[in-house]
Design a protein around this motif. Structure first.
Motif, PDB file in Angstrom:
ATOM      1  N   TRP A  88       0.837  -1.212   0.000  1.00  0.00           N
ATOM      2  CA  TRP A  88       0.000   0.000   0.000  1.00  0.00           C
ATOM      3  C   TRP A  88       0.868   1.258   0.000  1.00  0.00           C
ATOM      4  CZ3 TRP A  88      -0.438   3.676   4.001  1.00  0.00           C
ATOM      5  CH2 TRP A  88      -1.416   4.659   3.777  1.00  0.00           C
ATOM      6  N   ARG A  89       1.943   1.243   0.760  1.00  0.00           N
ATOM      7  CA  ARG A  89       2.809   2.432   0.815  1.00  0.00           C
ATOM      8  C   ARG A  89       3.410   2.750  -0.555  1.00  0.00           C
ATOM      9  NH1 ARG A  89       3.326   4.208   5.846  1.00  0.00           N
ATOM     10  NH2 ARG A  89       3.310   2.766   7.636  1.00  0.00           N
ATOM     11  N   LYS A  90       3.571   1.721  -1.397  1.00  0.00           N
ATOM     12  CA  LYS A  90       4.128   1.945  -2.739  1.00  0.00           C
ATOM     13  C   LYS A  90       3.054   2.348  -3.757  1.00  0.00           C
ATOM     14  CE  LYS A  90       8.021  -1.253  -2.256  1.00  0.00           C
ATOM     15  NZ  LYS A  90       8.620  -2.527  -2.717  1.00  0.00           N
ATOM     16  N   SER A  91       1.807   2.315  -3.320  1.00  0.00           N
ATOM     17  CA  SER A  91       0.714   2.560  -4.267  1.00  0.00           C
ATOM     18  C   SER A  91       0.444   4.046  -4.434  1.00  0.00           C
ATOM     19  CB  SER A  91      -0.560   1.866  -3.775  1.00  0.00           C
ATOM     20  OG  SER A  91      -1.092   2.565  -2.652  1.00  0.00           O
ATOM     21  N   CYS A 180      -6.836  -8.464 -12.046  1.00  0.00           N
ATOM     22  CA  CYS A 180      -5.854  -7.864 -12.953  1.00  0.00           C
ATOM     23  C   CYS A 180      -4.895  -6.927 -12.216  1.00  0.00           C
ATOM     24  CB  CYS A 180      -6.560  -7.082 -14.061  1.00  0.00           C
ATOM     25  SG  CYS A 180      -7.816  -8.021 -14.955  1.00  0.00           S
ATOM     26  N   HIS A 181      -5.407  -6.287 -11.186  1.00  0.00           N
ATOM     27  CA  HIS A 181      -4.568  -5.356 -10.410  1.00  0.00           C
ATOM     28  C   HIS A 181      -4.236  -6.004  -9.072  1.00  0.00           C
ATOM     29  CE1 HIS A 181      -5.561  -2.011 -13.114  1.00  0.00           C
ATOM     30  NE2 HIS A 181      -6.763  -2.561 -13.172  1.00  0.00           N
ATOM     31  N   SER A 182      -2.969  -6.180  -8.801  1.00  0.00           N
ATOM     32  CA  SER A 182      -2.625  -6.842  -7.542  1.00  0.00           C
ATOM     33  C   SER A 182      -3.124  -6.000  -6.366  1.00  0.00           C
ATOM     34  CB  SER A 182      -1.107  -7.038  -7.448  1.00  0.00           C
ATOM     35  OG  SER A 182      -0.453  -5.786  -7.448  1.00  0.00           O
ATOM     36  N   ARG A 183      -3.528  -6.737  -5.325  1.00  0.00           N
ATOM     37  CA  ARG A 183      -4.120  -6.069  -4.168  1.00  0.00           C
ATOM     38  C   ARG A 183      -3.133  -5.110  -3.503  1.00  0.00           C
ATOM     39  NH1 ARG A 183      -7.212 -10.978  -1.019  1.00  0.00           N
ATOM     40  NH2 ARG A 183      -8.665 -11.468  -2.704  1.00  0.00           N
ATOM     41  N   ALA A 189       1.069  -0.532 -14.096  1.00  0.00           N
ATOM     42  CA  ALA A 189       2.154  -1.125 -14.878  1.00  0.00           C
ATOM     43  C   ALA A 189       2.089  -2.661 -14.816  1.00  0.00           C
ATOM     44  CB  ALA A 189       3.504  -0.639 -14.354  1.00  0.00           C
ATOM     45  N   GLU A 190       1.711  -3.214 -13.661  1.00  0.00           N
ATOM     46  CA  GLU A 190       1.575  -4.671 -13.538  1.00  0.00           C
ATOM     47  C   GLU A 190       0.470  -5.188 -14.450  1.00  0.00           C
ATOM     48  OE1 GLU A 190       2.891  -5.380  -8.870  1.00  0.00           O
ATOM     49  OE2 GLU A 190       0.772  -5.288  -9.410  1.00  0.00           O
ATOM     50  N   ALA A 191      -0.641  -4.459 -14.468  1.00  0.00           N
ATOM     51  CA  ALA A 191      -1.792  -4.907 -15.259  1.00  0.00           C
ATOM     52  C   ALA A 191      -1.543  -4.807 -16.757  1.00  0.00           C
ATOM     53  CB  ALA A 191      -3.017  -4.092 -14.878  1.00  0.00           C
ATOM     54  N   ARG A 192      -0.574  -3.997 -17.163  1.00  0.00           N
ATOM     55  CA  ARG A 192      -0.280  -3.852 -18.596  1.00  0.00           C
ATOM     56  C   ARG A 192       0.534  -5.021 -19.137  1.00  0.00           C
ATOM     57  NH1 ARG A 192       1.230   2.074 -17.128  1.00  0.00           N
ATOM     58  NH2 ARG A 192      -0.801   3.111 -17.369  1.00  0.00           N
ATOM     59  N   ARG A 193       1.178  -5.744 -18.265  1.00  0.00           N
ATOM     60  CA  ARG A 193       2.028  -6.858 -18.725  1.00  0.00           C
ATOM     61  C   ARG A 193       1.159  -8.067 -19.085  1.00  0.00           C
ATOM     62  NH1 ARG A 193       7.833  -6.320 -16.716  1.00  0.00           N
ATOM     63  NH2 ARG A 193       7.995  -8.349 -17.688  1.00  0.00           N
ATOM     64  N   PRO A 194       1.605  -8.887 -20.036  1.00  0.00           N
ATOM     65  CA  PRO A 194       0.814 -10.071 -20.435  1.00  0.00           C
ATOM     66  C   PRO A 194       0.544 -11.024 -19.285  1.00  0.00           C
ATOM     67  CG  PRO A 194       2.581  -9.661 -22.008  1.00  0.00           C
ATOM     68  CD  PRO A 194       2.808  -8.713 -20.863  1.00  0.00           C
ATOM     69  N   GLU A 195       1.461 -11.065 -18.311  1.00  0.00           N
ATOM     70  CA  GLU A 195       1.286 -12.015 -17.203  1.00  0.00           C
ATOM     71  C   GLU A 195       0.006 -11.749 -16.426  1.00  0.00           C
ATOM     72  OE1 GLU A 195       4.055 -10.519 -17.986  1.00  0.00           O
ATOM     73  OE2 GLU A 195       5.527 -12.103 -18.339  1.00  0.00           O
ATOM     74  N   ALA A 196      -0.453 -10.502 -16.409  1.00  0.00           N
ATOM     75  CA  ALA A 196      -1.695 -10.197 -15.689  1.00  0.00           C
ATOM     76  C   ALA A 196      -2.885 -10.894 -16.346  1.00  0.00           C
ATOM     77  CB  ALA A 196      -1.922  -8.685 -15.660  1.00  0.00           C
ATOM     78  N   CYS A 197      -2.802 -11.096 -17.644  1.00  0.00           N
ATOM     79  CA  CYS A 197      -3.912 -11.715 -18.389  1.00  0.00           C
ATOM     80  C   CYS A 197      -3.788 -13.241 -18.426  1.00  0.00           C
ATOM     81  CB  CYS A 197      -3.966 -11.182 -19.808  1.00  0.00           C
ATOM     82  SG  CYS A 197      -4.068  -9.380 -19.904  1.00  0.00           S
ATOM     83  N   ILE A 198      -2.553 -13.726 -18.617  1.00  0.00           N
ATOM     84  CA  ILE A 198      -2.403 -15.167 -18.840  1.00  0.00           C
ATOM     85  C   ILE A 198      -2.543 -15.987 -17.559  1.00  0.00           C
ATOM     86  CG2 ILE A 198      -0.951 -14.809 -20.843  1.00  0.00           C
ATOM     87  CD1 ILE A 198       1.464 -15.556 -19.146  1.00  0.00           C
ATOM     88  N   THR A 199      -2.661 -15.312 -16.421  1.00  0.00           N
ATOM     89  CA  THR A 199      -3.000 -16.043 -15.206  1.00  0.00           C
ATOM     90  C   THR A 199      -4.274 -16.849 -15.445  1.00  0.00           C
ATOM     91  OG1 THR A 199      -2.052 -14.287 -13.869  1.00  0.00           O
ATOM     92  CG2 THR A 199      -3.578 -15.770 -12.763  1.00  0.00           C
ATOM     93  N   CYS A 200      -5.193 -16.272 -16.184  1.00  0.00           N
ATOM     94  CA  CYS A 200      -6.441 -16.978 -16.507  1.00  0.00           C
ATOM     95  C   CYS A 200      -6.501 -17.410 -17.975  1.00  0.00           C
ATOM     96  CB  CYS A 200      -7.637 -16.068 -16.208  1.00  0.00           C
ATOM     97  SG  CYS A 200      -7.881 -15.783 -14.440  1.00  0.00           S
ATOM     98  N   GLU A 224      12.653  -8.636 -24.976  1.00  0.00           N
ATOM     99  CA  GLU A 224      12.933  -7.251 -24.569  1.00  0.00           C
ATOM    100  C   GLU A 224      12.025  -6.721 -23.467  1.00  0.00           C
ATOM    101  OE1 GLU A 224      12.487  -4.883 -28.035  1.00  0.00           O
ATOM    102  OE2 GLU A 224      13.807  -6.125 -29.278  1.00  0.00           O
ATOM    103  N   GLY A 225      10.960  -7.450 -23.151  1.00  0.00           N
ATOM    104  CA  GLY A 225       9.908  -6.914 -22.282  1.00  0.00           C
ATOM    105  C   GLY A 225      10.396  -6.387 -20.943  1.00  0.00           C
ATOM    106  N   ASP A 226      11.406  -7.029 -20.378  1.00  0.00           N
ATOM    107  CA  ASP A 226      11.882  -6.606 -19.058  1.00  0.00           C
ATOM    108  C   ASP A 226      12.565  -5.245 -19.097  1.00  0.00           C
ATOM    109  OD1 ASP A 226      10.906  -8.817 -17.806  1.00  0.00           O
ATOM    110  OD2 ASP A 226      12.781  -9.966 -17.920  1.00  0.00           O
ATOM    111  N   THR A 227      12.905  -4.790 -20.290  1.00  0.00           N
ATOM    112  CA  THR A 227      13.575  -3.478 -20.399  1.00  0.00           C
ATOM    113  C   THR A 227      12.590  -2.360 -20.741  1.00  0.00           C
ATOM    114  OG1 THR A 227      14.044  -3.724 -22.765  1.00  0.00           O
ATOM    115  CG2 THR A 227      15.658  -4.642 -21.222  1.00  0.00           C
ATOM    116  N   TRP A 228      11.319  -2.692 -20.991  1.00  0.00           N
ATOM    117  CA  TRP A 228      10.350  -1.665 -21.386  1.00  0.00           C
ATOM    118  C   TRP A 228       9.878  -0.867 -20.171  1.00  0.00           C
ATOM    119  CZ3 TRP A 228       6.679  -5.092 -24.888  1.00  0.00           C
ATOM    120  CH2 TRP A 228       7.433  -5.547 -25.983  1.00  0.00           C
ATOM    121  N   ASP A 229       9.480   0.359 -20.427  1.00  0.00           N
ATOM    122  CA  ASP A 229       8.954   1.210 -19.359  1.00  0.00           C
ATOM    123  C   ASP A 229       7.445   1.014 -19.271  1.00  0.00           C
ATOM    124  OD1 ASP A 229       8.178   3.095 -17.585  1.00  0.00           O
ATOM    125  OD2 ASP A 229       9.000   4.823 -18.666  1.00  0.00           O
ATOM    126  N   TRP A 230       7.026   0.139 -18.360  1.00  0.00           N
ATOM    127  CA  TRP A 230       5.613  -0.235 -18.261  1.00  0.00           C
ATOM    128  C   TRP A 230       4.754   0.826 -17.583  1.00  0.00           C
ATOM    129  CZ3 TRP A 230       3.880  -4.294 -20.948  1.00  0.00           C
ATOM    130  CH2 TRP A 230       4.832  -5.217 -21.402  1.00  0.00           C
TER     131      TRP A 230
END
Length: 451
Positions: A88-91, A180-183, A189-200, A224-230
């Motif tokens: 939460w403090r990082k949100s 899609c958005h971690s609690r 930025a997390e929700a923009r990554r494919p991993e947020a979708c492919i969980t399901c 290259e994905g890990d170097t992108w500015d999400w």
């Protein structure tokens, strides 16, 4: 004569006036049980379901009582649940000009806390919530109707609870935003990554993960994905290659079904209707962020052709099964199978459901082997081919069509076997028993007693 005609006009009107209100009353009554969905009187969810559908089932803990301010929640929980407080403090909630505390989303009465639902989030995130609900206009499949559609399906009521719970974990995307958005961090930025979708969006009926990662777009992302500015918005020029969210959520719009021309491959559609032409134009506009518009139209036309090929095979298999049904060669027959909860064992209208429009989506279980072969052809091979075509993975298209070809051959061969067996039995005077052995068994009895 004229008087009689006037009377005939009133008959359907009176029937409609009776049937329509009764239909609404029956649906409302069906959902009024202690369980969930249309079969709430027959099916009770497991306890974990309170997290999947918190608005209806979540109950606050009673171990702590009192009314607390947001600062007090943070002070206590940084000792009790430090990970949550750290997130939460990082949100942005924590760092906003007016801090959004725990109590703003969960309430401040500890005995009556609630989990945030889309409605709670929508009090502040109005645009996102409105877009999300707008999906309902386009029907299922879609996120906004995912939970409702699942709970109103008979086969969900008839399966073991542990299995249903696994399904509903993803279908809960309709009833909570943290799919899609971690609690607590709620980082876009997390929700923009494919991993947020492919969980399901993974697994045999929807291999979105495999087909995307196999595509040229996915290959670029993997390298290259890990170097992108999400942290950048989903806009043209911000990403070297598109991801799930880039293509399906135009510039972050929380409405992902307004471009679904082919209804995700589950049923045949006319892709050239005026409505679908509007959707096609939307895709072309999106793809034109990186590609020529003519190239984009060619890809969409390629999908039209692929879908046409797929449905030709699927309908060939359906015709075989419907022929067997007419000849009563499907065994066990529908009336010999365990009825779904809410269905009468002695109902007059019982038939083997073949094809999407007859409700085959509920034909997961309690079907004859040849019907199951078709179900897997439609649900696994067909959808694999569709996903491959939609995501630019020709290997999966070939794999899906090869699977459909093999299934069709198998269905034809087994249909011949069933007919030959029926002829042989007829010649020697063997009559098929109208027995009920399929209505009992460890699996069936367990579900009847525990749902």
């Amino acid at each position: 004569m004229k008087t009689k005609r006037v009377r005939y006009v009133w008959i359907p009107i009176i029937i409609i006036l009776i049937v329509v209100p009764f239909g609404f009353y029956y649906v409302n009554w069906s959902k009024s049980g202690s369980g969930a969905g249309l079969y709430s009187h027959q099916w009770l969810p497991d306890a974990v379901f309170s997290y999947w559908n918190p608005d209806r089932f979540y109950q606050s803990v009673e171990s702590v009582t009192g009314i607390f301010k947001g600062e007090e929640c943070v002070s206590c929980h940084q000792a009790v649940t430090p990970g949550i407080v750290k997130d939460w403090r990082k949100s942005r909630h924590s760092q906003a000009q007016t801090t959004v505390y725990c109590s703003d989303c969960h309430g401040n009465d500890h005995q009556n806390l609630h989990l945030p639902t889309p409605k709670v989030c929508g009090d502040c995130h109005v645009t996102q919530h409105t877009d999300f609900n707008d999906e309902r206009r386009y029907g299922f499949p879609g996120h906004a109707l995912a939970m409702e559609r699942a709970l109103d399906a008979k086969h969900f009521v008839d399966k073991p609870k542990a299995e249903v719970t696994a399904c509903l974990q993803c279908h809960s995307v309709a009833t909570k935003c943290d799919s899609c958005h971690s609690r607590h961090r709620f980082n876009a930025a997390e929700a923009r990554r494919p991993e947020a979708c492919i969980t399901c969006h993974s697994g045999p009926p929807h291999p979105d993960d495999e087909t995307y990662f196999n595509s040229a777009h996915g290959q670029i992302y993997l390298k290259e994905g890990d170097t992108w500015d999400w942290s950048k918005p989903l806009k043209k020029g911000n990403y070297p290659a598109p991801t799930c969210a880039y293509c399906h959520m135009d510039e972050g719009k929380h409405q992902v079904t307004d471009k679904s021309i082919w209804k995700f491959g589950i049923k045949q559609v006319n892709p050239l209707t005026s409505g679908n032409e509007v959707k096609r134009d939307k895709w072309v506009k999106l793809c034109s962020d990186c590609h020529e518009s003519d190239w984009a139209r060619q890809q969409l036309s390629g999908m039209d052709a692929e879908r046409k090929r797929a449905w030709k095979k699927l309908y060939a298999a359906e015709d075989i099964l419907k022929g067997l049904r007419d000849e009563k060669q499907l065994y066990p027959l529908a009336r010999q199978r365990p009825p779904y909860p809410g269905d009468s064992e002695d109902a007059l209208m019982q038939w083997e459901r073949i094809g999407f429009f007859e409700g085959q989506a509920s034909a997961f279980y309690n079907v004859s082997p040849i019907e199951r072969d078709y179900f897997e052809m439609w649900y696994f091979d067909n959808l694999a081919a569709y996903k491959g075509s939609a995501h630019g993975d020709p290997g999966f298209v070939r794999k899906g069509h090869a699977g459909m070809d093999a299934a069709l051959v198998n269905i034809r061969r087994n249909a011949d076997v069933l007919r030959a067996l029926a002829d042989a039995e007829k010649k020697v005077g063997i009559k098929r028993k109208d027995d009920s052995i399929w209505k009992q068994g460890e699996y069936t009895d367990h579900n009847r007693g525990h749902n």
